[in-house]
Write a protein that holds these residues in place. Structure first.
Motif, PDB file in Angstrom:
ATOM      1  N   LEU A  72       0.890  -1.204   0.036  1.00 63.63           N
ATOM      2  CA  LEU A  72      -0.055  -0.220  -0.054  1.00 63.63           C
ATOM      3  C   LEU A  72       0.746   1.185  -0.047  1.00 63.63           C
ATOM      4  O   LEU A  72       1.886   1.279   0.502  1.00 63.63           O
ATOM      5  CB  LEU A  72      -0.929   0.057   1.101  1.00 63.63           C
ATOM      6  CG  LEU A  72      -1.978  -1.119   1.227  1.00 63.63           C
ATOM      7  CD1 LEU A  72      -2.688  -1.202   2.756  1.00 63.63           C
ATOM      8  CD2 LEU A  72      -2.983  -1.147   0.146  1.00 63.63           C
ATOM      9  N   PRO A  73       0.482   2.297  -0.484  1.00 59.11           N
ATOM     10  CA  PRO A  73      -1.019   2.632  -0.954  1.00 59.11           C
ATOM     11  C   PRO A  73      -1.490   2.205  -2.384  1.00 59.11           C
ATOM     12  O   PRO A  73      -2.521   2.357  -2.518  1.00 59.11           O
ATOM     13  CB  PRO A  73      -1.106   4.323  -0.879  1.00 59.11           C
ATOM     14  CG  PRO A  73       0.290   4.626  -1.128  1.00 59.11           C
ATOM     15  CD  PRO A  73       1.248   3.447  -0.722  1.00 59.11           C
ATOM     16  N   ASP A  74      -0.155   1.801  -3.266  1.00 61.77           N
ATOM     17  CA  ASP A  74      -0.797   1.364  -4.538  1.00 61.77           C
ATOM     18  C   ASP A  74      -0.141   0.224  -4.865  1.00 61.77           C
ATOM     19  O   ASP A  74       1.071  -0.258  -5.309  1.00 61.77           O
ATOM     20  CB  ASP A  74      -0.104   2.373  -5.358  1.00 61.77           C
ATOM     21  CG  ASP A  74      -0.775   1.856  -6.782  1.00 61.77           C
ATOM     22  OD1 ASP A  74      -1.456   1.116  -7.080  1.00 61.77           O
ATOM     23  OD2 ASP A  74      -0.376   2.781  -7.943  1.00 61.77           O
ATOM     24  N   PRO A  75      -1.076  -1.121  -4.279  1.00 66.35           N
ATOM     25  CA  PRO A  75      -0.402  -2.441  -4.640  1.00 66.35           C
ATOM     26  C   PRO A  75      -0.343  -2.746  -6.050  1.00 66.35           C
ATOM     27  O   PRO A  75       0.216  -3.842  -6.336  1.00 66.35           O
ATOM     28  CB  PRO A  75      -1.426  -3.393  -3.919  1.00 66.35           C
ATOM     29  CG  PRO A  75      -2.736  -2.641  -3.975  1.00 66.35           C
ATOM     30  CD  PRO A  75      -2.429  -1.198  -4.014  1.00 66.35           C
ATOM     31  N   THR A  76      -0.749  -1.856  -7.044  1.00 65.31           N
ATOM     32  CA  THR A  76      -0.772  -2.387  -8.470  1.00 65.31           C
ATOM     33  C   THR A  76       0.891  -2.235  -8.701  1.00 65.31           C
ATOM     34  O   THR A  76       1.296  -3.101  -9.619  1.00 65.31           O
ATOM     35  CB  THR A  76      -1.395  -1.442  -9.454  1.00 65.31           C
ATOM     36  OG1 THR A  76      -1.149   0.019  -9.107  1.00 65.31           O
ATOM     37  CG2 THR A  76      -2.947  -1.484  -9.148  1.00 65.31           C
ATOM     38  N   ALA A  77       1.673  -1.751  -8.283  1.00 70.20           N
ATOM     39  CA  ALA A  77       3.120  -1.438  -8.453  1.00 70.20           C
ATOM     40  C   ALA A  77       3.710  -2.663  -8.232  1.00 70.20           C
ATOM     41  O   ALA A  77       4.862  -3.078  -8.753  1.00 70.20           O
ATOM     42  CB  ALA A  77       3.631  -0.038  -7.809  1.00 70.20           C
ATOM     43  N   ALA A  78       3.234  -3.491  -7.052  1.00 72.43           N
ATOM     44  CA  ALA A  78       3.791  -4.703  -6.578  1.00 72.43           C
ATOM     45  C   ALA A  78       3.397  -5.942  -7.363  1.00 72.43           C
ATOM     46  O   ALA A  78       3.898  -6.974  -7.182  1.00 72.43           O
ATOM     47  CB  ALA A  78       3.583  -4.663  -5.258  1.00 72.43           C
ATOM     48  N   SER A  79       2.192  -5.676  -8.124  1.00 73.99           N
ATOM     49  CA  SER A  79       1.607  -6.745  -8.780  1.00 73.99           C
ATOM     50  C   SER A  79       2.536  -7.134 -10.381  1.00 73.99           C
ATOM     51  O   SER A  79       1.950  -6.431 -11.180  1.00 73.99           O
ATOM     52  CB  SER A  79       0.380  -6.638  -9.201  1.00 73.99           C
ATOM     53  OG  SER A  79      -0.364  -7.827  -9.658  1.00 73.99           O
ATOM     54  N   THR A  80       3.343  -8.009 -10.250  1.00 78.55           N
ATOM     55  CA  THR A  80       4.401  -8.225 -11.519  1.00 78.55           C
ATOM     56  C   THR A  80       4.129  -9.563 -12.091  1.00 78.55           C
ATOM     57  O   THR A  80       4.906  -9.874 -13.230  1.00 78.55           O
ATOM     58  CB  THR A  80       5.630  -8.098 -10.869  1.00 78.55           C
ATOM     59  OG1 THR A  80       6.108  -8.971  -9.869  1.00 78.55           O
ATOM     60  CG2 THR A  80       5.928  -6.484 -10.346  1.00 78.55           C
ATOM     61  N   ILE A  81       3.125 -10.328 -11.790  1.00 80.43           N
ATOM     62  CA  ILE A  81       3.110 -11.651 -12.383  1.00 80.43           C
ATOM     63  C   ILE A  81       1.953 -11.549 -13.408  1.00 80.43           C
ATOM     64  O   ILE A  81       0.847 -10.717 -13.243  1.00 80.43           O
ATOM     65  CB  ILE A  81       2.628 -12.601 -11.375  1.00 80.43           C
ATOM     66  CG1 ILE A  81       3.763 -13.067 -10.685  1.00 80.43           C
ATOM     67  CG2 ILE A  81       2.010 -14.009 -12.288  1.00 80.43           C
ATOM     68  CD1 ILE A  81       3.677 -13.944  -9.659  1.00 80.43           C
ATOM     69  N   THR A  82       2.343 -11.714 -14.811  1.00 79.21           N
ATOM     70  CA  THR A  82       1.459 -11.439 -16.009  1.00 79.21           C
ATOM     71  C   THR A  82       1.425 -12.975 -16.618  1.00 79.21           C
ATOM     72  O   THR A  82       1.886 -13.953 -16.311  1.00 79.21           O
ATOM     73  CB  THR A  82       2.085 -10.627 -16.930  1.00 79.21           C
ATOM     74  OG1 THR A  82       3.403 -11.272 -17.434  1.00 79.21           O
ATOM     75  CG2 THR A  82       2.636  -9.314 -16.289  1.00 79.21           C
TER      76      THR A  82
END
Length: 208
Positions: free
Chosen positions: A165-175
């Protein structure tokens, strides 16, 4: 950050054998509260309580929630981008996928039956803007990140989400190429969503 966000995660496993563990936090500032429980109904009930109190909930499951269906047939079954040597299609991944698929579906259906006035999200930005409802996410706890028990792994996953947080999209790296969304499938099955587009929507993946 989001006001009053509550983070939950389930580490999937045999319910009958007591290997379904889950954890939660009261807020992004509070310590993780560990729960020693092998009953998915307890998890569903706790999530419903938070939703019905008007608090947004991020609910994770420690199992693959989407898989790739690549165009090239020789790549079928290959790892998702970013998984490294912990591929969804390896032994541990496929076991967790099969177990978690039915457990996540059961939990989502149980939540839906007692909390129909909320929206289900896969997208963080939409969830954060609304500041209410349920966000479904995938926890990835493997190798040296794992704890000693299912409750430990769930607690570790909650802490990882809070740490992103505050923006977990930056940590989501699996595609994944041409993803088949298992999260979308169980959202359709449990009545949260009603559009086939959900089968292509993928959740955040937070890796501990």
């Amino acid at each position: 950050g989001m006001r009053d966000l509550v983070v939950f995660c389930a580490d999937v496993g045999s319910v009958r054998s007591g290997n379904f563990g889950w954890a939660r936090s009261y807020s992004s500032e509070a310590p993780v509260i560990e729960h020693d429980s092998s009953k998915p109904a307890d998890l569903a009930g706790a999530v419903v309580s938070e939703l019905n109190a008007g608090r947004p909930v991020a609910l994770g499951f420690e199992c693959p929630l989407f898989v790739p269906v690549p165009t090239a047939e020789m790549k079928l079954g290959a790892a998702r981008g970013g998984e490294g040597n912990r591929a969804w299609s390896a032994g541990a991944g496929t076991g967790a996928l099969a177990t978690g698929l039915v457990q996540a579906a059961w939990v989502l259906a149980a939540i839906r039956s007692h909390s129909r006035d909320h929206s289900l999200h896969f997208d963080w930005m939409g969830f954060a803007a609304e500041n209410r409802g349920l966000l479904l996410w995938e926890a990835f706890v493997s190798a040296g990140a794992k704890g000693m028990s299912h409750e430990d792994d769930a607690t570790i996953a909650v802490a990882a989400f809070e740490g992103a947080l505050p923006d977990p999209t930056a940590a989501s790296t699996i595609t994944a190429e041409r993803p088949l969304s298992l999260a979308g499938a169980i959202a359709l099955w449990s009545g949260w969503l009603d559009t086939p587009a959900a089968l292509h929507q993928i959740p955040l993946v937070i890796r501990a």
